[in-house]
Enzyme design. Structure first.
Site, PDB file in Angstrom:
ATOM      1  N   LYS A 232      20.922  11.621 -17.816  1.00 58.12           N
ATOM      2  CA  LYS A 232      20.944  11.101 -16.267  1.00 58.12           C
ATOM      3  C   LYS A 232      20.000  10.085 -16.306  1.00 58.12           C
ATOM      4  CE  LYS A 232      19.475  14.924 -14.901  1.00 58.12           C
ATOM      5  NZ  LYS A 232      19.550  15.538 -16.242  1.00 58.12           N
TER       6      LYS A 232
ATOM      7  N   LYS B  58      23.553  18.225 -16.167  1.00 58.53           N
ATOM      8  CA  LYS B  58      22.750  19.064 -17.001  1.00 58.53           C
ATOM      9  C   LYS B  58      21.421  18.279 -17.460  1.00 58.53           C
ATOM     10  CE  LYS B  58      24.166  20.029 -21.178  1.00 58.53           C
ATOM     11  NZ  LYS B  58      23.261  19.984 -21.948  1.00 58.53           N
TER      12      LYS B  58
ATOM     13  N   LYS C 271       8.555  15.525 -15.617  1.00 57.19           N
ATOM     14  CA  LYS C 271       8.184  14.855 -16.854  1.00 57.19           C
ATOM     15  C   LYS C 271       8.092  13.179 -16.666  1.00 57.19           C
ATOM     16  CE  LYS C 271      11.972  15.689 -19.229  1.00 57.19           C
ATOM     17  NZ  LYS C 271      12.903  16.055 -18.192  1.00 57.19           N
TER      18      LYS C 271
ATOM     19  N   ASP D 250      19.875  21.290 -13.426  1.00 57.89           N
ATOM     20  CA  ASP D 250      20.881  21.773 -12.748  1.00 57.89           C
ATOM     21  C   ASP D 250      20.020  21.912 -11.468  1.00 57.89           C
ATOM     22  OD1 ASP D 250      22.720  23.338 -11.974  1.00 57.89           O
ATOM     23  OD2 ASP D 250      22.853  24.950 -13.456  1.00 57.89           O
TER      24      ASP D 250
END
Length: 296
Positions: free
Chosen positions: A43, A38, A69, A156
């Site tokens: 991550k 998510k 990003k 996701d």
């Protein structure tokens, strides 16, 4: 890598429209992992510390950030690096004019870092960007001396483009907290991995519990779906501060908590290098997991 023409539906799941992988673009002998979870679950922090851990075990590591990003690797390089899309734009997308040093940068302990980037919102396919990145790396022979490749993938999984790294990966891991939202997202990610496994070599390796004091809900979900927990990282303030200091956890001042987390990352890296058994996880339907999670 190009969109299948004409579109072929049903390859990777009922009603799917997928980005197809050119067999010539397969990554060579490196162990390839894709890290999902998510948005905001950690991550990039997990991927960067895992890359650092692999490097400290003597492995040659390449981390590929797959988010527009382009903030996957800044704790390794100490600054935001230009993306593959950025540098391709400077040469009007004539890839033959690029040099490796234009888009690949060395970070902590020799970890090589690439930010694939992505198209402007609503204008293109993230899978195309991943494909072009892998093509560049192969054209410049940068994968031939790499032991481990880590794809750090955004949020996701909702389309074939975001799932494109699964076409290259040997194993996929999901980062999740012990809460409803991240486990709900993990269930959908597992479904995407299961769909890709019909046509590609990728298999589910397991779950990395992150930012959680307990793991009871994750463990209950794992037991119900056939997953397993690979590692557990509590919600440490030192990890938050490492992002602010633009460094890996391994560069933070030594404390019992930091040392324990670093040892856990090294243990996880050693486990993944030795080989994670493929898991045949069975994701739940959305309504089913909605009822499954939480308390009475």
């Amino acid at each position: 890598m190009a969109l299948l023409d004409p579109p072929i539906r049903g390859l990777d799941g009922e009603g799917s429209l997928q980005v197809g992988l050119d067999p010539n673009d397969r990554i060579g002998n490196a162990k390839v992992f894709a890290v999902y979870g998510k948005g905001g679950i950690g991550k990039s922090t997990t991927s960067s510390n895992l890359s650092a851990a692999f490097s400290l075990l003597g492995k040659r590591v390449l981390q590929i950030g797959c988010d527009p990003k382009h903030d996957s690797t800044f704790t390794l390089t100490k600054k935001l690096m230009p993306t593959v899309i950025d540098v391709l734009e400077t040469v009007e997308f004539h890839a033959e004019e690029l040099r490796p040093e234009d888009y690949m940068f060395e970070g902590y302990n020799g970890v090589m870092c690439v930010e694939a980037g992505g198209p402007p919102a609503g204008t293109g396919c993230g899978g195309y960007v991943v494909g072009q990145t892998v093509k560049l790396l192969k054209q410049h022979h940068l994968l031939e001396e790499t032991d481990v490749v880590i794809f750090d993938v955004l949020g996701d999984v909702v389309c074939g483009g975001f799932a494109a790294p699964l076409q290259h990966a040997e194993r996929a891991v999901v980062v999740a907290a012990n809460d409803f939202d991240s486990i709900f997202a993990m269930n959908r990610i597992v479904a995407a991995i299961k769909a890709k496994a019909k046509n590609y070599d990728v298999r589910m390796a397991g779950v990395i519990a992150n930012r959680s004091a307990a793991t009871d809900e994750i463990d209950r979900f794992n037991a119900a779906t056939g997953l397993k927990r690979l590692a557990h990282f509590p919600d440490l303030d030192a990890i938050r501060r490492s992002r602010l200091k633009k460094c890996t956890l391994f560069e933070m001042d030594s404390t019992p908590e930091v040392d324990a987390a670093c040892l856990e990352y090294k243990r996880l890296a050693a486990q993944m290098w030795a080989g994670c058994e493929p898991l045949d996880a069975q994701p739940m339907k959305d309504r089913e997991i909605f009822e499954f999670l939480g308390f009475e």
